[in-house]
Write an enzyme that holds these catalytic residues in place. Structure first.
Site, PDB file in Angstrom:
ATOM      1  N   ARG A  19       0.748  17.313  24.823  1.00 26.92           N
ATOM      2  CA  ARG A  19       1.194  18.087  24.022  1.00 26.92           C
ATOM      3  C   ARG A  19       2.077  19.035  24.904  1.00 26.92           C
ATOM      4  NH1 ARG A  19      -2.915  22.037  21.330  1.00 26.92           N
ATOM      5  NH2 ARG A  19      -3.802  21.610  23.184  1.00 26.92           N
TER       6      ARG A  19
ATOM      7  N   ARG B   6     -13.194  21.887  28.733  1.00 28.36           N
ATOM      8  CA  ARG B   6     -12.869  22.389  27.131  1.00 28.36           C
ATOM      9  C   ARG B   6     -13.668  21.617  26.224  1.00 28.36           C
ATOM     10  NH1 ARG B   6      -6.487  22.218  26.438  1.00 28.36           N
ATOM     11  NH2 ARG B   6      -7.338  22.802  24.450  1.00 28.36           N
TER      12      ARG B   6
ATOM     13  N   LYS C 117      -5.543  21.442  14.599  1.00 29.27           N
ATOM     14  CA  LYS C 117      -5.561  22.561  14.026  1.00 29.27           C
ATOM     15  C   LYS C 117      -4.244  23.631  13.946  1.00 29.27           C
ATOM     16  CE  LYS C 117      -8.838  24.120  16.612  1.00 29.27           C
ATOM     17  NZ  LYS C 117      -8.964  23.145  17.725  1.00 29.27           N
TER      18      LYS C 117
ATOM     19  N   ARG D 240     -15.572  30.565  17.118  1.00 25.20           N
ATOM     20  CA  ARG D 240     -15.825  29.654  17.955  1.00 25.20           C
ATOM     21  C   ARG D 240     -17.413  29.730  18.394  1.00 25.20           C
ATOM     22  NH1 ARG D 240     -10.393  28.281  20.153  1.00 25.20           N
ATOM     23  NH2 ARG D 240     -10.576  26.780  21.650  1.00 25.20           N
TER      24      ARG D 240
ATOM     25  N   ARG E 205       0.949  23.609  28.402  1.00 23.61           N
ATOM     26  CA  ARG E 205       0.010  24.782  28.355  1.00 23.61           C
ATOM     27  C   ARG E 205      -0.957  24.668  29.705  1.00 23.61           C
ATOM     28  NH1 ARG E 205      -2.873  25.046  22.882  1.00 23.61           N
ATOM     29  NH2 ARG E 205      -4.790  25.126  24.502  1.00 23.61           N
TER      30      ARG E 205
HETATM   31  P1  AP5 Z   1      -2.514  21.000  17.843  1.00 24.75           P
HETATM   32  O1  AP5 Z   1      -2.124  21.061  16.630  1.00 24.75           O
HETATM   33  O2  AP5 Z   1      -2.085  21.682  18.958  1.00 24.75           O
HETATM   34  O3  AP5 Z   1      -4.249  20.555  18.243  1.00 24.75           O
HETATM   35  P2  AP5 Z   1      -5.409  21.962  18.138  1.00 24.75           P
HETATM   36  O4  AP5 Z   1      -6.486  21.577  17.317  1.00 24.75           O
HETATM   37  O5  AP5 Z   1      -4.502  23.204  17.867  1.00 24.75           O
HETATM   38  O6  AP5 Z   1      -5.619  22.023  19.689  1.00 24.75           O
HETATM   39  P3  AP5 Z   1      -5.844  23.388  20.770  1.00 24.75           P
HETATM   40  O7  AP5 Z   1      -5.846  22.556  22.130  1.00 24.75           O
HETATM   41  O8  AP5 Z   1      -4.599  24.240  20.484  1.00 24.75           O
HETATM   42  O9  AP5 Z   1      -7.141  23.841  20.309  1.00 24.75           O
HETATM   43  P4  AP5 Z   1      -8.053  24.709  21.111  1.00 24.75           P
HETATM   44  O10 AP5 Z   1      -8.990  25.048  20.067  1.00 24.75           O
HETATM   45  O11 AP5 Z   1      -8.774  24.109  22.390  1.00 24.75           O
HETATM   46  O12 AP5 Z   1      -7.086  25.972  21.744  1.00 24.75           O
HETATM   47  P5  AP5 Z   1      -6.686  27.365  21.246  1.00 24.75           P
HETATM   48  O13 AP5 Z   1      -5.373  27.799  21.813  1.00 24.75           O
HETATM   49  O14 AP5 Z   1      -7.512  27.658  20.167  1.00 24.75           O
HETATM   50  O15 AP5 Z   1      -2.252  19.246  18.329  1.00 24.75           O
HETATM   51  C1  AP5 Z   1      -2.708  18.665  19.531  1.00 24.75           C
HETATM   52  C2  AP5 Z   1      -1.479  17.794  20.027  1.00 24.75           C
HETATM   53  O16 AP5 Z   1      -1.813  16.514  19.104  1.00 24.75           O
HETATM   54  C3  AP5 Z   1      -0.162  18.060  19.714  1.00 24.75           C
HETATM   55  O17 AP5 Z   1       0.766  17.652  20.692  1.00 24.75           O
HETATM   56  C4  AP5 Z   1       0.366  17.504  18.182  1.00 24.75           C
HETATM   57  O18 AP5 Z   1       1.427  17.338  18.167  1.00 24.75           O
HETATM   58  C5  AP5 Z   1      -0.685  16.498  18.359  1.00 24.75           C
HETATM   59  N1  AP5 Z   1      -1.174  16.187  16.898  1.00 24.75           N
HETATM   60  C6  AP5 Z   1      -1.584  17.048  15.978  1.00 24.75           C
HETATM   61  N2  AP5 Z   1      -1.881  16.320  15.068  1.00 24.75           N
HETATM   62  C7  AP5 Z   1      -1.874  15.145  14.951  1.00 24.75           C
HETATM   63  C8  AP5 Z   1      -2.118  14.072  14.222  1.00 24.75           C
HETATM   64  N3  AP5 Z   1      -2.746  14.042  13.211  1.00 24.75           N
HETATM   65  N4  AP5 Z   1      -1.957  12.620  14.639  1.00 24.75           N
HETATM   66  C9  AP5 Z   1      -1.286  12.644  16.065  1.00 24.75           C
HETATM   67  N5  AP5 Z   1      -1.078  13.746  16.917  1.00 24.75           N
HETATM   68  C10 AP5 Z   1      -1.146  14.776  16.432  1.00 24.75           C
HETATM   69  O19 AP5 Z   1      -7.752  28.064  22.752  1.00 24.75           O
HETATM   70  C11 AP5 Z   1      -7.305  27.971  24.015  1.00 24.75           C
HETATM   71  C12 AP5 Z   1      -8.548  28.647  24.874  1.00 24.75           C
HETATM   72  O20 AP5 Z   1      -8.466  30.057  24.484  1.00 24.75           O
HETATM   73  C13 AP5 Z   1      -9.762  28.526  24.804  1.00 24.75           C
HETATM   74  O21 AP5 Z   1     -10.099  27.225  25.558  1.00 24.75           O
HETATM   75  C14 AP5 Z   1     -10.353  29.541  24.991  1.00 24.75           C
HETATM   76  O22 AP5 Z   1     -10.548  29.851  26.326  1.00 24.75           O
HETATM   77  C15 AP5 Z   1      -9.740  30.763  24.366  1.00 24.75           C
HETATM   78  N6  AP5 Z   1     -10.033  31.021  23.069  1.00 24.75           N
HETATM   79  C16 AP5 Z   1      -9.163  30.938  21.991  1.00 24.75           C
HETATM   80  N7  AP5 Z   1     -10.140  31.328  20.781  1.00 24.75           N
HETATM   81  C17 AP5 Z   1     -11.189  31.744  21.453  1.00 24.75           C
HETATM   82  C18 AP5 Z   1     -12.370  32.331  20.671  1.00 24.75           C
HETATM   83  N8  AP5 Z   1     -12.241  32.311  19.407  1.00 24.75           N
HETATM   84  N9  AP5 Z   1     -13.413  32.551  21.356  1.00 24.75           N
HETATM   85  C19 AP5 Z   1     -13.313  32.432  22.933  1.00 24.75           C
HETATM   86  N10 AP5 Z   1     -12.384  31.913  23.247  1.00 24.75           N
HETATM   87  C20 AP5 Z   1     -11.126  31.667  22.682  1.00 24.75           C
END
Ligand code: AP5
Length: 228
Positions: free
Chosen positions: A139, A183, A25, A100, A172
């Site tokens: 990552r 997660r 994403k 979420r 991270r």
């Molecule tokens: P990446 O693009 O970084 O993936 P992502 O889907 O963004 O994954 P995240 O882990 O960031 O999502 P998340 O939702 O868990 O984290 P968030 O920061 O929102 O890609 C991942 C890896 O794969 C990278 O190395 C990339 O290079 C590679 N890649 C990408 N596309 C690829 C492809 N097509 N093929 C191969 N490789 C690929 O949330 C973190 C924490 O914050 C949560 O756990 C929670 O505690 C809190 N939080 C955030 N938002 C909320 C909310 N709305 N409500 C409650 N808690 C929240």
């Protein structure tokens, strides 16, 4: 025939990227936001910024994020409301990691209506959770500009340094192997119900997120172009 990569002048709406951790994403949200010159609103990045600055909110969410749990809705919603009411959001924005929970989605639809936006376009990054483990643990993120790399598939030209600004790359806190399971469980329990929620509303567009970055990108732009 070469793919049509042109984008219309303006986005003028909210786009939501929905999918499990590591689905890609953030990687694609940056591309879409750059193409339309609108803010990329990652709630995860916002919380990480608070944590690194040691703000009261950051101190509150740090242990929650490190465990792989979701931050309580009340804290998320206040932060999101303040962010989308800023002037730079007036031509649209890309949500990455929000909403979420169903409660967050319901709140968002009211907020969008109150601020004069059309209903959001939702892009669902569909991928088998078994595939995301390698993406998450591999990552690395740039400490300066937030560029996303992967030690297995998207490595920088110089190990440990960002191609764009030379910034140091770091892992991270929640990308450690032992946090990936919690997660994914939080996603399945609290976030996955949003897939059927938005599908019922006729807003959901699906991307096969197991494909390579370029293929996912083509499909994402195609969805946005065709759903004006
Ligand atoms: P990446 O693009 O970084 O993936 P992502 O889907 O963004 O994954 P995240 O882990 O960031 O999502 P998340 O939702 O868990 O984290 P968030 O920061 O929102 O890609 C991942 C890896 O794969 C990278 O190395 C990339 O290079 C590679 N890649 C990408 N596309 C690829 C492809 N097509 N093929 C191969 N490789 C690929 O949330 C973190 C924490 O914050 C949560 O756990 C929670 O505690 C809190 N939080 C955030 N938002 C909320 C909310 N709305 N409500 C409650 N808690 C929240």
């Amino acid at each position: 025939m070469a793919p049509d990569n042109r984008v219309p002048e303006r986005l003028d709406r909210a786009v939501i990227f929905l999918g499990p951790p590591g689905a890609g994403k953030g990687t694609q949200a940056k591309e879409l936001a750059k193409a339309y010159r609108v803010p990329h609103l990652s709630t995860g990045d916002m919380f990480r910024e608070h944590v690194s600055q040691g703000t009261p909110l950051g101190q509150q969410v740090k242990p929650i994020m490190a465990r792989g749990d979701l931050v309580p809705d009340s804290l998320v919603l206040k932060m999101v409301r303040e962010r989308i009411e800023r002037p730079d959001c007036s031509h649209g924005f890309v949500f990455d990691g929000f909403p979420r929970t169903v409660a967050q989605a319901q709140y968002l639809s009211v907020l969008l209506r109150q601020n004069g936006y059309r209903p959001a376009l939702v892009i669902y990054f569909a991928i088998d959770p078994a595939l995301v483990f390698r993406r998450i643990t591999g990552r690395r993120m740039c400490k300066v500009g937030g560029e996303i790399y992967n030690i297995y598939d998207r490595s920088p030209k110089v190990e440990g340094r960002c191609d764009n600004d030379g910034g140091e790359l770091e892992q991270r806190a929640d990308d450690r192997e032992e946090v990936v399971g919690p997660r994914l469980q939080a996603y399945e329990k609290q976030t996955e119900p949003l897939v059927s929620y938005y599908r019922r509303l006729g807003r959901l567009h699906e991307v096969d997120a197991a494909q390579d970055v370029e293929s996912v990108k083509q499909r994402m732009f195609e969805i946005v172009r065709n759903s004006r």
